[in-house]
Design a protein around this motif. Structure first.
Motif, PDB file in Angstrom:
ATOM      1  N   ASP A  10       0.830  -1.191   0.000  1.00  0.00           N
ATOM      2  CA  ASP A  10       0.000   0.000   0.000  1.00  0.00           C
ATOM      3  C   ASP A  10       0.873   1.253   0.000  1.00  0.00           C
ATOM      4  O   ASP A  10       1.809   1.385   0.798  1.00  0.00           O
ATOM      5  CB  ASP A  10      -0.892  -0.009   1.250  1.00  0.00           C
ATOM      6  N   ARG A  15      -2.575   2.871  -4.485  1.00  0.00           N
ATOM      7  CA  ARG A  15      -3.069   3.838  -3.506  1.00  0.00           C
ATOM      8  C   ARG A  15      -4.570   3.672  -3.380  1.00  0.00           C
ATOM      9  O   ARG A  15      -5.292   3.678  -4.379  1.00  0.00           O
ATOM     10  CB  ARG A  15      -2.720   5.271  -3.936  1.00  0.00           C
ATOM     11  N   ARG A  16      -5.040   3.548  -2.159  1.00  0.00           N
ATOM     12  CA  ARG A  16      -6.461   3.305  -1.951  1.00  0.00           C
ATOM     13  C   ARG A  16      -7.321   4.527  -2.259  1.00  0.00           C
ATOM     14  O   ARG A  16      -8.543   4.380  -2.420  1.00  0.00           O
ATOM     15  CB  ARG A  16      -6.698   2.822  -0.520  1.00  0.00           C
ATOM     16  N   LEU A  90      -0.916  -2.464   4.882  1.00  0.00           N
ATOM     17  CA  LEU A  90      -1.620  -3.367   3.971  1.00  0.00           C
ATOM     18  C   LEU A  90      -0.639  -3.893   2.919  1.00  0.00           C
ATOM     19  O   LEU A  90      -0.048  -3.124   2.164  1.00  0.00           O
ATOM     20  CB  LEU A  90      -2.771  -2.627   3.297  1.00  0.00           C
TER      21      LEU A  90
END
Length: 272
Positions: A10, A15-16, A90
């Protein structure tokens, strides 16, 4: 059988705030399925490790799994196991297993002087999408989605193997950089012909808006997971493969050239 593994961290590989969990699942599967295809094999199964923060929503994991499943469905593979652990960061680990169907694996070390270099799939799209997102934009969707969900030409790998490909690799870190691995393993030089690369209108428009030469995305951009292979001079290229260069004698500092001249490899290097 062949096996390959990849890690996605992550903030480093995704990238969330840029990609949905479904996108990340598709991408995590795709980059491993492409590695199997680049050895001339057909993926049979994935093993997935997920190191997840305690506050990661169950919905995120479920949609991530949906993405894995749907990408695997494209090649008839499935997720057959794995592990889940708690972690402050993550991290996703994917191992893919593939069936060579009785063929010998296509490696990076088989290119020979006189071979031709050919490409299957598209290049520069994911790099254009990354550049767009990095500038704070979310459109055009065509290029942004190319970064979020690559579209590797999975069937082209086994087809190239059947047609006698002498070496093959998927373009994950950049065309010049990845062909450098082939050149080094094979003890040859590779020259690419820039005139063979058509620049799609979508890339031209984004490149103009960002003041970038789109050819740099094609030569140095990664994560499209196109396949590039070498074939004997008399081989008939399978459908979907495009001639882009030639294999030459010798080695040297510029193992891969473009139009006979050195080209800054660029690409992605974890430890540069």
């Amino acid at each position: 059988m062949v096996a390959t593994t990849d890690l996605l961290v992550d903030g480093r590989h995704f990238r969330r705030d840029w990609s949905t969990p479904y996108d990340i699942g598709r991408k995590a599967a795709a980059q491993n399925l492409a590695d199997v295809a680049a050895m001339g094999a057909v993926t049979t199964s994935l093993l997935v490790g997920l190191a997840a923060p305690a506050d990661l929503a169950a919905f995120w994991a479920e949609r991530f799994a949906d993405g894995l499943r749907d990408e695997c469905d494209l090649v008839g593979a499935g997720v057959v196991g794995g592990d889940v652990v708690r972690s402050d960061l993550l991290v996703i680990a994917v191992t893919a297993l593939g069936d060579l169907e009785g063929r010998s694996p296509v490696t990076r070390s088989g290119a020979r002087s006189g071979d031709v270099v050919a490409l299957a799939g598209r290049l520069g799209w994911a790099a254009a999408g990354l550049a767009t997102l990095s500038r704070g934009f979310r459109s055009p969707r065509l290029v942004v989605d190319a970064h979020r969900r690559p579209q590797p030409p999975y069937q082209a790998g086994p087809e190239a193997a059947k047609a006698g490909a002498t070496s093959m690799i998927d373009v994950s870190d950049g065309l010049v950089a990845d062909l450098g691995h082939v050149a080094a393993a094979s003890g040859v030089r590779i020259d690419l012909d820039s005139s063979t690369f058509a620049i799609p209108d979508a890339l031209s428009q984004v490149a103009s808006a960002l003041s970038v030469d789109p050819l740099t995305w094609i030569m140095r951009g990664g994560e499209d997971h196109a396949l590039v292979a070498t074939f004997g001079p008399d081989a008939e290229l399978p459908s979907g493969w495009q001639l882009i260069g030639a294999v030459l004698d010798g080695t040297g500092e510029s193992a891969v050239t473009v139009d006979g001249l050195p080209y800054a490899a660029g690409g992605f290097d974890h430890f540069r």
